[in-house]
Scaffold this motif. Structure first.
Motif, PDB file in Angstrom:
ATOM      1  N   TRP B 307     123.036  45.514  16.326  1.00  0.00           N
ATOM      2  CA  TRP B 307     124.367  45.236  15.766  1.00  0.00           C
ATOM      3  C   TRP B 307     124.636  43.585  15.509  1.00  0.00           C
ATOM      4  N   ALA B 308     123.842  42.758  16.391  1.00  0.00           N
ATOM      5  CA  ALA B 308     124.118  41.223  16.270  1.00  0.00           C
ATOM      6  C   ALA B 308     123.368  40.601  15.212  1.00  0.00           C
ATOM      7  N   HIS B 309     122.785  41.481  14.319  1.00  0.00           N
ATOM      8  CA  HIS B 309     122.372  40.667  13.076  1.00  0.00           C
ATOM      9  C   HIS B 309     123.338  40.200  12.385  1.00  0.00           C
ATOM     10  N   THR B 313     125.029  33.399  13.316  1.00  0.00           N
ATOM     11  CA  THR B 313     125.355  32.169  13.457  1.00  0.00           C
ATOM     12  C   THR B 313     126.448  31.816  14.570  1.00  0.00           C
ATOM     13  N   ILE B 314     126.439  32.777  15.555  1.00  0.00           N
ATOM     14  CA  ILE B 314     127.203  32.496  16.731  1.00  0.00           C
ATOM     15  C   ILE B 314     126.476  31.597  17.660  1.00  0.00           C
ATOM     16  N   GLY B 315     125.110  31.591  17.482  1.00  0.00           N
ATOM     17  CA  GLY B 315     124.321  30.609  18.509  1.00  0.00           C
ATOM     18  C   GLY B 315     123.891  31.615  19.665  1.00  0.00           C
ATOM     19  N   MET B 316     123.161  32.685  19.437  1.00  0.00           N
ATOM     20  CA  MET B 316     122.213  33.621  20.514  1.00  0.00           C
ATOM     21  C   MET B 316     121.060  32.869  21.125  1.00  0.00           C
ATOM     22  N   SER B 317     120.464  33.366  21.992  1.00  0.00           N
ATOM     23  CA  SER B 317     119.194  32.835  22.496  1.00  0.00           C
ATOM     24  C   SER B 317     118.037  33.162  21.400  1.00  0.00           C
ATOM     25  N   PHE B 324     117.116  41.033  17.396  1.00  0.00           N
ATOM     26  CA  PHE B 324     117.748  41.935  16.444  1.00  0.00           C
ATOM     27  C   PHE B 324     117.244  41.554  15.126  1.00  0.00           C
ATOM     28  N   MET B 325     116.449  40.587  15.149  1.00  0.00           N
ATOM     29  CA  MET B 325     115.727  40.530  13.615  1.00  0.00           C
ATOM     30  C   MET B 325     114.798  41.544  13.365  1.00  0.00           C
ATOM     31  N   ILE B 326     114.031  41.719  14.265  1.00  0.00           N
ATOM     32  CA  ILE B 326     112.830  42.540  14.099  1.00  0.00           C
ATOM     33  C   ILE B 326     113.287  44.189  14.321  1.00  0.00           C
ATOM     34  N   GLY B 327     114.314  44.405  15.021  1.00  0.00           N
ATOM     35  CA  GLY B 327     114.862  45.827  14.946  1.00  0.00           C
ATOM     36  C   GLY B 327     115.587  46.046  13.725  1.00  0.00           C
ATOM     37  N   MET B 376     116.379  40.503   3.525  1.00  0.00           N
ATOM     38  CA  MET B 376     116.335  39.108   3.369  1.00  0.00           C
ATOM     39  C   MET B 376     117.581  38.822   4.379  1.00  0.00           C
ATOM     40  N   LEU B 377     118.887  39.359   4.435  1.00  0.00           N
ATOM     41  CA  LEU B 377     119.836  39.054   5.485  1.00  0.00           C
ATOM     42  C   LEU B 377     119.326  39.255   6.947  1.00  0.00           C
ATOM     43  N   ALA B 378     118.452  40.017   7.056  1.00  0.00           N
ATOM     44  CA  ALA B 378     117.951  40.065   8.601  1.00  0.00           C
ATOM     45  C   ALA B 378     117.349  39.219   8.997  1.00  0.00           C
ATOM     46  N   VAL B 379     116.468  38.331   8.119  1.00  0.00           N
ATOM     47  CA  VAL B 379     115.612  37.053   8.358  1.00  0.00           C
ATOM     48  C   VAL B 379     116.564  35.738   8.994  1.00  0.00           C
ATOM     49  N   VAL B 380     116.298  35.432  10.042  1.00  0.00           N
ATOM     50  CA  VAL B 380     117.400  34.673  10.802  1.00  0.00           C
ATOM     51  C   VAL B 380     117.551  33.374   9.961  1.00  0.00           C
ATOM     52  N   PRO B 381     116.444  32.593   9.748  1.00  0.00           N
ATOM     53  CA  PRO B 381     116.867  31.382   9.025  1.00  0.00           C
ATOM     54  C   PRO B 381     117.148  31.426   7.698  1.00  0.00           C
TER      55      PRO B 381
END
Lengths: 46, 536
Positions: B307-309, B313-317, B324-327, B376-381
């Motif tokens: 869910w946290a993807h 932008t909230i600043g997770m570890s 979350f990205m890989i999942g 595309m949206l799953a990739v953090v940067p």
């Protein structure tokens, strides 16, 4: 056709599954309100 | 247990009750299914009207029609109405109509609960309407609900009285969904005809089995979260108020723990419909039935833990964002598997292109596109750039309109002959398909570009460099909205008359399913099975 006894057995089996699923849903609400705020934030302050 | 219960003798020898009592007191799965479907149709136009307002407002830069708060209120309620009021009830209507007939059950397992599940919906709709009107009809109504469907605090704690009505609406919708899910799962587990084993069930039944379980797992979390919000607003608690030791981020986690699997709640029933339509019009049995069932189970499970993807932008570890990205990227595996299975079902089939099949093929193509933008949206940067832009709006409309709404349209055209006993006008069905598909793409495709260029979402005004994209988008939006009048016409024309539909209206009807729905005449009798059918 099923006789009345089978009918009653099925009714009870349906109720049993529904009650179990209902309890799971209720536990979900309680877990969210009671447990999660304690471990994820300050909880019921203020 | 795989027996089916016989009817109560009292009901064997009469038809449906007459007048309004038939609908208000109904415990018949087909009548309740019909009510769900008509409710969804009404909400489609209600939510659609809000979309037309949004597109009219964005037609040109500047503020044209109403205040920014009203605009954000429309954005909020458009989403709530479409998700909770349209897609979910429409899918539940199809489940009510088809699941008992597919598995050979005389009705749903808990018919009175079924009645309650439906009749909570009009009350919820009333609450949603009141939430829009509250700022204007109550003296201390406060500001409109301007939070977006995520209802994030602190804005939702500060919003006016409309927010309370929204919270009550969400409560009612949640209770309705949970009760309906309990009923559907119980029906599938207990009410199957002798010989209808779990692995003989049509894919649509499996899809609803997982949808029901998902809803039972996630809806209580949303119900709990909005209850805490209500307490923060009125009873002095600080669950989400940092000043009192609470945390607004907690609400985001709770909301998205519900909100992301909710996407699969909307998608799975349509995947189930595809699992019937593609083999029917390919005249070939479904390719990879068991992997498809496994894929749906995998999708439902994985969907609950990523869910946290939505909140990078909230600043997770770093560890959390990587997880979350890989999942999230892993989700493309079961989705890709399903789409490939549908393509392999079509491979070397004897294809015809009736309206449901056209929608089926369009779903595969356009939903794949949403999958690409999803990765595309799953990739953090990359997401840091796309976040809160129109790119996200384009992505989720490509996921939900083809993935969920077109699946429902396909289901309506596929089952309309069974429901009404009449064939729909195929020519009009095809016109509707091309009209919606083309106008949908005109509406949402340009939003990828305005988003990539930096246009933020949920803001009433925009810089003039985005004008062209928005003009195209709005013209497409109006065409898309207008096409639904044709949809309405086709439905009512089919209900009123047309060529008589046989029990198996499609040449490949029986190839498309392992269920018993086509063994009944079109339309089916008020009580589907007077004796429990036996599946060999």
């Amino acid at each position: 056709m099923m006789d009345k006894r089978d009918d009653e057995k099925l009714r009870k089996a349906n109720l049993r599954v529904a009650i179990i699923l209902g309890i799971i849903a209720l536990l979900g609400v309680l877990y969210t309100i009671i447990y999660l705020p304690r471990v994820m934030s300050g909880g019921m302050g203020g | 247990m795989s027996g089916a219960v016989a009817h109560d003798d009292h009901h064997d020898h009469h038809g449906p009750p007459k007048g309004w009592q038939r609908w208000l007191y109904s415990t018949n799965h087909k009548d309740i299914g019909t009510m769900y479907l008509f409710f969804a149709l009404f909400m489609l136009f209600f939510g659609g009207a809000m979309a037309m307002y949004i597109r009219a407002e964005l037609f040109m830069p500047g503020i044209q029609l109403a205040s920014p708060d009203f605009y954000n209120n429309m954005v909020t309620d458009h989403a709530l109405v479409m998700v909770f009021g349209m897609v979910m009830p429409a899918a539940a209507g199809m489940a009510n109509w088809m699941i008992p007939m597919m598995i050979g059950a005389p009705d749903m397992a808990l018919p009175r609960l079924n009645n309650l599940s439906f009749w909570l919906l009009p009350a919820a709709a009333l609450m949603l309407i009141l939430s829009i009107l509250a700022p204007y009809i109550f003296p201390d109504g406060g500001t409109p609900v301007n939070t977006g469907w995520t209802l994030l605090p602190p804005l939702s704690v500060q919003a006016g009285m409309g927010m309370d009505f929204t919270i009550f609406a969400v409560h009612l919708l949640g209770v309705s969904s949970i009760l309906a899910s309990i009923n559907i799962v119980t029906t599938i587990l207990n009410m199957r005809a002798p010989g209808m084993t779990m692995l003989k069930m049509p894919l649509f039944v499996w899809a609803w089995f997982f949808t029901g379980l998902l809803l039972i797992a996630i809806m209580p979390v949303l119900a709990g979260a909005v209850t805490m919000l209500l307490f923060d607003r009125h009873f002095g608690t600080s669950f989400f108020d940092a000043a009192g030791g609470g945390d607004p981020i907690l609400f985001q986690h709770l909301f998205w723990f519900f909100g992301h699997p909710e996407v699969y709640v909307l998608l799975l029933p349509s995947i189930g419909v595809l699992g019937l339509i593609i083999p029917t019009f390919s005249r070939k049995p479904l390719f990879g039935y068991k992997p498809l069932v496994g894929g749906m189970a995998f999708l439902a499970t994985l969907g609950m833990v990523v869910w946290a993807h939505h909140q990078y932008t909230i600043g997770m570890s770093l560890g959390a964002t990587n997880y979350f990205m890989i999942g999230t990227i892993l989700i493309s595996i079961p989705v890709g598997l399903m789409l490939l299975n549908f393509i392999f079902t079509m491979w070397r089939g004897s294809l015809t292109f009736e309206t449901p099949m056209l929608f089926g093929i369009a779903i595969i193509l356009m939903f794949s596109f949403a999958g690409v933008t999803g990765v595309m949206l799953a990739v953090v940067p990359a997401d840091m750039q796309y976040h809160d832009t129109m790119f996200v709006v384009a992505h989720f409309h490509y996921a939900l309109i083809p993935g969920a709404v077109f699946g429902l349209y396909a289901g309506v055209f596929y089952w309309l002959p069974k429901w009404t006993g009449h064939m729909y006008d195929e020519r009009l069905g095809k016109i509707f398909f091309w009209w919606t598909t083309i106008s949908f793409n005109i509406t949402f495709f340009p939003q990828h570009f305005s988003g990539l260029a930096g246009m933020p979402r949920r803001i009433v005004d925009y810089s003039i460099q985005y004008t062209e994209f928005n003009v195209i988008s709005s013209i497409g939006g109006f065409m898309f909205g207008l096409s639904h009048l044709l949809f309405l016409y086709i439905i009512f024309k089919t209900i009123r008359g047309g060529a008589k539909a046989p029990a198996k209206p499609w040449e490949g009807s029986q190839i498309g399913t392992t269920g018993l729905e086509w063994t009944l005449p079109s339309p089916p009798p008020f009580h589907s099975f007077t004796e429990a059918p036996v599946v060999k």
